[in-house]
Each structure stands twice: as C-alpha cells, then as structure tokens.
Design a protein around this motif. Structure first.
Motif, PDB file in Angstrom:
ATOM      1  N   VAL A 121      14.733  86.524  49.058  1.00  0.00           N
ATOM      2  CA  VAL A 121      15.839  86.203  49.769  1.00  0.00           C
ATOM      3  C   VAL A 121      16.036  84.697  49.722  1.00  0.00           C
ATOM      4  O   VAL A 121      17.342  84.358  49.822  1.00  0.00           O
ATOM      5  N   LEU A 122      15.363  83.938  49.656  1.00  0.00           N
ATOM      6  CA  LEU A 122      15.574  82.434  49.845  1.00  0.00           C
ATOM      7  C   LEU A 122      16.206  81.958  48.442  1.00  0.00           C
ATOM      8  O   LEU A 122      17.053  81.396  48.510  1.00  0.00           O
ATOM      9  N   ASN A 123      15.777  82.524  47.449  1.00  0.00           N
ATOM     10  CA  ASN A 123      16.611  82.317  46.195  1.00  0.00           C
ATOM     11  C   ASN A 123      18.096  82.741  46.243  1.00  0.00           C
ATOM     12  O   ASN A 123      18.834  82.038  45.833  1.00  0.00           O
ATOM     13  N   ALA A 124      18.256  83.844  46.756  1.00  0.00           N
ATOM     14  CA  ALA A 124      19.698  84.277  46.980  1.00  0.00           C
ATOM     15  C   ALA A 124      20.307  83.407  48.129  1.00  0.00           C
ATOM     16  O   ALA A 124      21.563  82.915  47.583  1.00  0.00           O
ATOM     17  N   ILE A 125      19.792  82.983  49.118  1.00  0.00           N
ATOM     18  CA  ILE A 125      20.489  82.062  49.986  1.00  0.00           C
ATOM     19  C   ILE A 125      20.883  80.645  49.173  1.00  0.00           C
ATOM     20  O   ILE A 125      21.902  80.332  49.369  1.00  0.00           O
ATOM     21  N   ASP A 126      19.918  80.206  48.750  1.00  0.00           N
ATOM     22  CA  ASP A 126      19.929  79.272  48.015  1.00  0.00           C
ATOM     23  C   ASP A 126      21.109  78.962  46.848  1.00  0.00           C
ATOM     24  O   ASP A 126      21.837  78.088  46.368  1.00  0.00           O
ATOM     25  N   ALA A 127      21.185  80.241  46.088  1.00  0.00           N
ATOM     26  CA  ALA A 127      22.308  80.300  45.040  1.00  0.00           C
ATOM     27  C   ALA A 127      23.572  80.400  45.734  1.00  0.00           C
ATOM     28  O   ALA A 127      24.790  79.805  45.169  1.00  0.00           O
ATOM     29  N   ALA A 128      23.724  81.190  46.913  1.00  0.00           N
ATOM     30  CA  ALA A 128      25.049  80.900  47.496  1.00  0.00           C
ATOM     31  C   ALA A 128      25.439  79.562  48.117  1.00  0.00           C
ATOM     32  O   ALA A 128      26.498  79.133  47.979  1.00  0.00           O
ATOM     33  N   LEU A 129      24.487  78.756  48.475  1.00  0.00           N
ATOM     34  CA  LEU A 129      24.667  77.563  48.920  1.00  0.00           C
ATOM     35  C   LEU A 129      25.064  76.447  47.855  1.00  0.00           C
ATOM     36  O   LEU A 129      25.757  75.585  47.909  1.00  0.00           O
ATOM     37  N   ASP A 130      24.511  76.794  46.586  1.00  0.00           N
ATOM     38  CA  ASP A 130      24.647  76.151  45.397  1.00  0.00           C
ATOM     39  C   ASP A 130      26.275  76.243  44.968  1.00  0.00           C
ATOM     40  O   ASP A 130      26.798  75.335  44.610  1.00  0.00           O
ATOM     41  N   SER A 131      26.803  77.773  45.309  1.00  0.00           N
ATOM     42  CA  SER A 131      27.980  77.640  44.939  1.00  0.00           C
ATOM     43  C   SER A 131      28.847  77.139  45.799  1.00  0.00           C
ATOM     44  O   SER A 131      30.127  76.742  45.377  1.00  0.00           O
ATOM     45  N   ALA A 132      28.515  77.127  47.090  1.00  0.00           N
ATOM     46  CA  ALA A 132      29.499  76.528  48.220  1.00  0.00           C
ATOM     47  C   ALA A 132      29.485  74.923  47.795  1.00  0.00           C
ATOM     48  O   ALA A 132      30.478  74.374  48.142  1.00  0.00           O
TER      49      ALA A 132
END
Length: 197
Positions: free
Chosen positions: A90-101
């Motif tokens: 879940v944290l990896n997914a959240i971080d991936a969204a943040l990286d895109s933003a």
C-alpha cells in the motif's frame, strides 16, 4: 535527530508526523535554501529529502528513517502493521502516486503545461488507478485501531497534491474524505501542514 528537508515535502512531513507521534525531537535543516542544499549534498549521494542524522547514523529516505525510529523506539501511539508486506505494498502504491504528482509539479515549475503533453494525463491516469486500488485496500478508519503509516502517508500525499495543485484529489472524496477529516485535526498533522518557508 537532525533532519534535512523542507516544510513542503510530503516525504519529510510523513517523517515529521511520525517523529512527533513518537516524541522524537528533531532539528530541521531547511534544504529549500542554498546552505541547506549544500549540507544535504555533502551527506547524501542521491540529493533527495529527507535525510536524517540519528543515533550515530546517516539515513536516506522517509521509510528507512521511519523504520529505524519504530525499530529503535517502538510505535508509541501509532499502529504497528498487522501484515507488514501488505502495508508495504500500500505504501509503495501511495509513493508511486506521489512520484507521478511530483513529476507533474516539476514540469509546472519549469514552465511546462504537463497536461498539454501526453505525459501529464498519463500521470493523472496512473494516480487515479492507484487511488482506486488503495481505497479498496485500506479499511475504514477506526480510531480504536489507531493510526497506521499507510493512512498518515495517504493524508500527507493528498494534502500535498492539494497544496501544489498537481492532481484533483476531490475526485476521490467519497473514498478518502472521512479519513482526511478523522485524522487531519490530529496535532502532529496540523503542526506539519505544508508551508513555503
């Protein structure tokens, strides 16, 4: 703990929230300015915040630093993961969204309209897909269960996206508004809201 970072970084904020919750004092070395950047680059080969000097170690990355703090000091009022590997996903997914933003933000900061090139909409589509998945993976927030790293990371991410206007988080209000409302008033989150310094 000496913490190198900014008052706007969602990764630094995540760490500041955890440090506050665990009652770990820190001195913030602001890397938004030249002197702070010079100090950061002298410590870290990746030039990315946060970096912490803690317990005689120099640690890179919010998750590494948080892992060190929770390993050496316990979780305090925070909820320890029940399934460490699921929470890491879940944290990896959240971080991936943040990286895109963050990619969209850097283009905007450099004067490029990210939405005018194919890259920008692809990043927004990726964020939307991630948030749809995360909404199905996080249980409804229950104060009795305590605050976990995934929930606080998600709120830091959503707040940063709103602060920097990189993604329309209102699209996910049905999924995350209750969580944001429930923990957004927590003193550690209020005290660390992103501000330009």
């Amino acid at each position: 703990m000496k913490l190198y970072g900014t008052t706007t970084s969602p990764f630094v904020r995540r760490l500041r929230v955890v440090a506050t919750e665990l009652d770990v004092g820190y001195e913030l070395v602001n890397t938004a300015h030249d002197a702070g950047q010079e100090a950061l680059r002298a410590l870290s080969p990746i030039w990315k915040v946060p970096v912490a000097e803690v317990d005689g170690r120099t640690l890179f990355d919010s998750r590494v630093i948080i892992d060190w703090l929770t390993t050496t000091r316990g979780y305090g009022p925070l909820r320890a993961p029940r399934d460490r590997w699921h929470e890491a996903n879940v944290l990896n997914a959240i971080d991936a969204a943040l990286d895109s933003a963050i990619s969209v933000f850097y283009l905007k900061r450099d004067g490029i309209d990210a939405m005018a090139v194919p890259f920008g909409p692809r990043q927004h589509d990726r964020i939307a897909a991630i948030f749809d998945w995360v909404a199905g993976e996080l249980p409804t927030y229950d104060p009795a269960r305590g605050l976990g790293l995934a929930e606080l990371s998600l709120v830091c991410t959503l707040d940063w996206m709103d602060f920097r206007e990189t993604y329309p988080t209102a699209k996910h209000a049905d999924d995350f508004a209750a969580l944001r409302s429930a923990i957004g008033a927590r003193p550690s989150l209020v005290a660390t809201r992103p501000v330009v310094s």
